[in-house]
Write a protein that holds these residues in place. Structure first.
Motif, PDB file in Angstrom:
ATOM      1  N   GLU A 141     -23.851  -0.426 -51.411  1.00  0.00           N
ATOM      2  CA  GLU A 141     -22.805  -0.236 -50.405  1.00  0.00           C
ATOM      3  C   GLU A 141     -21.620   0.533 -50.984  1.00  0.00           C
ATOM      4  O   GLU A 141     -21.037   1.407 -50.324  1.00  0.00           O
ATOM      5  N   GLN A 142     -21.243   0.217 -52.224  1.00  0.00           N
ATOM      6  CA  GLN A 142     -20.129   0.924 -52.869  1.00  0.00           C
ATOM      7  C   GLN A 142     -20.393   2.422 -52.957  1.00  0.00           C
ATOM      8  O   GLN A 142     -19.532   3.247 -52.613  1.00  0.00           O
ATOM      9  N   GLY A 161     -17.852   5.485 -52.936  1.00  0.00           N
ATOM     10  CA  GLY A 161     -17.132   4.998 -54.104  1.00  0.00           C
ATOM     11  C   GLY A 161     -17.900   5.215 -55.395  1.00  0.00           C
ATOM     12  O   GLY A 161     -19.124   5.357 -55.399  1.00  0.00           O
ATOM     13  N   ARG A 175     -15.718   0.937 -59.423  1.00  0.00           N
ATOM     14  CA  ARG A 175     -15.917  -0.506 -59.381  1.00  0.00           C
ATOM     15  C   ARG A 175     -16.980  -0.864 -60.426  1.00  0.00           C
ATOM     16  O   ARG A 175     -18.021  -0.199 -60.511  1.00  0.00           O
ATOM     17  N   ALA A 221     -24.389  -4.887 -53.198  1.00  0.00           N
ATOM     18  CA  ALA A 221     -22.979  -4.497 -53.322  1.00  0.00           C
ATOM     19  C   ALA A 221     -22.849  -3.120 -53.970  1.00  0.00           C
ATOM     20  O   ALA A 221     -21.996  -2.311 -53.568  1.00  0.00           O
ATOM     21  N   ALA A 235     -19.122   3.872 -59.267  1.00  0.00           N
ATOM     22  CA  ALA A 235     -19.552   2.579 -59.778  1.00  0.00           C
ATOM     23  C   ALA A 235     -20.022   2.700 -61.221  1.00  0.00           C
ATOM     24  O   ALA A 235     -20.599   3.717 -61.618  1.00  0.00           O
TER      25      ALA A 235
END
Length: 606
Positions: free
Chosen positions: A33-34, A39, A200, A30, A41
């Protein structure tokens, strides 16, 4: 050998072919992929949990070079060496390079010839480096050891606070901040200072189930340490932490006199000596490093089998990070600590005598109290440690408390006697003097001060010194006793109900000898037979020879976990070798045949 394609998924393909693993662990997929999709993190993952893959794989999948902010030179060098072993184009920029070498790497960055570049925060923030980044294609920014941003943390680095400039200057480049050590307050500070409000957050379990936590009451700690090493880790690599440089030197010298391959490490040594000792530790087998906390943050050695503390660390964060340097390869390892009331006195003195603002001192006192509660625990140590980081768990069954639960007794009367002795002697003296009063020792100091005339003198003759010492520590841990700036014990408000007889006090019974259950610590490698032990030695020798040829640490060839699979599965072909975890394309081509020959030769002799 050209390995067959195993999956169309690009992240899994890189994981398998480059790093030799068939599946991600925990939240790795995860996180990858972020960041791969652009994105930000924030990743909190325990040491050994695979944090590096979380930024290395997205850097390989995105266009451009991944820029990794790393706080220590040794950490950069080790990780770059390991990446090159896996066939990646990795480099670092730091003060160890000549101007010519640094210029060559800068040209590689601008020319899109690097997959990953490790940079110290100071250099990254320089105008020269910022201009260099402007001319380059950047895949991502990875901020490793992100807890260094916290002013309340044990590894605060002022330069980390300025790293928010990355978001301002390169808003389209994803950022990933990673740490293995951060309580809730530190996590919030990382988000604020690095402007990661849109990131995230990935919080993995802080549990390191392969580490066994043990705390022993100090009783000739050197001999206790030697018994621990001889019993559980003879010939293993380990780290021993001491509070002072003098104690580091004395402990290392003493261990060498006992036949243990021990080296000292502290900031007072010459830089060349520190570098030499660190290299011997990282590249050697069975070297024990005795060090202050100046050592360890930049060490990427997976086969450290134990971490021992001869002095109390500063906080549970520091303890967690330092013990986390054991067992990074997920094989069974030990965290062992010897602790006494004097350790607490020294840490309190260091806090009170520092020039820090009162607000900082208050935070440090709170952290020390949490560590004291852990050290004096009567319940599962892992539960206490994880709860401190906001995580609940069941009793682990693999710490000293779970393996040999302590016996308790009603200590109300002895506790009242101790409080009385402290009060009547003027609340000025340390534990040793109070114990002399309670047991009735007419020492010169006792007589000189007239303490042999006090009513508590001699009322505790039936209790051992060790039990009195433990009881006093437990009273401190319960907040009934405090320690003044001179190391003297003082009564706190919380002890009033106990003194009045309105409250009972239950204490742990001191273990006069090491419990049988806690002594049966698992070893990292279990051999079914002498034949298996012989093959294991041959595999390690092959690894050692290959490492010496290339002048790299042995674990960079293959880790112990991969060698253990070779021992268990006995692959007889390159195809079978490729099925083992940790065997990627480049390492299979470079080393596969050498290890196959060792296994085949061994099997022919059977």
């Amino acid at each position: 050998m050209n390995a067959p394609e195993v999956t169309p998924d690009p992240a899994l393909r890189v994981l398998r072919h480059t790093f030799g693993y068939t599946a991600f662990r925990g939240q790795q997929a995860a996180v990858v992929e972020q960041v791969r999709t652009g994105g930000d993190a924030l990743v909190l993952m325990p040491t050994g949990g695979g944090k590096s893959l979380c930024f290395q794989i997205p850097a390989l999948l995105r266009e451009g070079c991944g820029i990794v902010v790393s706080p220590l030179i040794a950490l950069m060098q080790d990780q770059v060496q390991a990446l090159r072993q896996a066939g990646l184009r990795a480099a670092y920029l730091n003060s160890t390079l000549s101007a010519e070498e640094a210029s060559a790497i800068e040209r590689q960055l601008v020319g899109d010839e690097l997959d990953l570049l490790y940079v110290a925060p100071e250099r990254l923030l320089s105008a020269r480096c910022q201009n260099l980044l402007d001319q380059s294609r950047i895949a991502l920014f990875a901020i490793d050891e992100a807890h260094c941003v916290s002013q309340w943390g044990h590894d605060f680095r002022p330069e980390y606070i300025q790293l928010s400039v990355l978001h301002e200057r390169f808003p389209q480049v994803p950022r990933i901040a990673l740490t293995a050590t951060a309580d809730i307050a530190t996590r919030q500070e990382i988000v604020e200072r690095l402007a990661l409000h849109e990131a995230r957050v990935f919080v993995s379990s802080f549990d390191r189930p392969n580490i066994r936590y043990t705390v022993v009451e100090k009783d000739n700690p050197r001999k206790q340490l030697l018994r621990f090493i001889r019993t559980h880790h003879d010939g293993d690599a380990g780290i021993i932490y001491c509070l002072s440089r003098k104690k580091v030197e004395e402990t290392a010298n003493w261990l060498r006199s006992e036949g243990i391959q021990a080296l000292p490490y502290h900031a007072g040594l010459e830089a060349e000596t520190r570098a030499e000792h660190q290299t011997r530790f990282v590249r050697g087998d069975g070297v024990v490093m005795v060090a202050t906390v100046a050592f360890g943050m930049g060490i990427d050695k997976p086969d450290v089998r134990f971490v021992a503390h001869l002095d109390l660390p500063k906080s549970l964060e520091a303890y967690y990070q330092e013990t986390g340097r054991a067992g990074r390869d997920s094989l069974p390892s030990n965290a062992w600590m010897a602790y006494g009331l004097q350790d607490l006195v020294l840490q309190r003195e260091m806090i009170e005598q520092s020039q820090a603002p009162e607000e900082v001192k208050r935070v440090e006192r709170r952290k020390l109290d949490a560590l004291l509660g852990y050290s004096e625990a009567a319940t599962c140590r892992r539960q206490i440690l994880l709860r401190y980081f906001g995580e609940e768990s069941e009793p682990c069954g693999n710490c000293d408390i779970c393996l040999a639960p302590p016996q308790t007794f009603d200590a109300t009367v002895p506790a009242q006697q101790a409080l009385s002795a402290i009060y009547r002697s003027g609340q000025r003296y340390g534990a040793a003097h109070i114990i002399d009063i309670l047991i009735g020792r007419a020492t010169a100091k006792i007589i000189e001060r007239g303490h042999n005339q006090l009513s508590p003198f001699g009322i505790g003759k039936g209790i051992s010194d060790a039990q009195w010492s433990s009881l006093l520590r437990q009273l401190v841990a319960q907040g009934m006793l405090g320690i003044n700036e001179f190391g003297g014990l003082i009564l706190l408000e919380a002890c009033r109900p106990l003194l009045r007889g309105e409250q009972n006090f239950t204490a742990r019974q001191v273990r006069e000898a090491a419990p049988r259950a806690a002594a049966s610590v698992r070893r990292e490698i279990e051999f079914a037979s002498d034949e298996a032990r012989t093959l294991w030695a041959a595999l390690r020798q092959c690894r050692r020879d290959l490492a010496e040829e290339q002048n790299v640490p042995a674990y960079m060839i293959f880790g112990d976990a991969t060698l253990k699979q070779m021992l268990d599965h006995r692959p007889m072909s390159l195809e079978a070798m490729y099925e083992l975890s940790g065997v990627g394309d480049r390492k299979l081509d470079a080393y596969g045949m050498a290890f196959l020959e060792v296994i085949q030769k061994h099997q022919r002799r059977l």
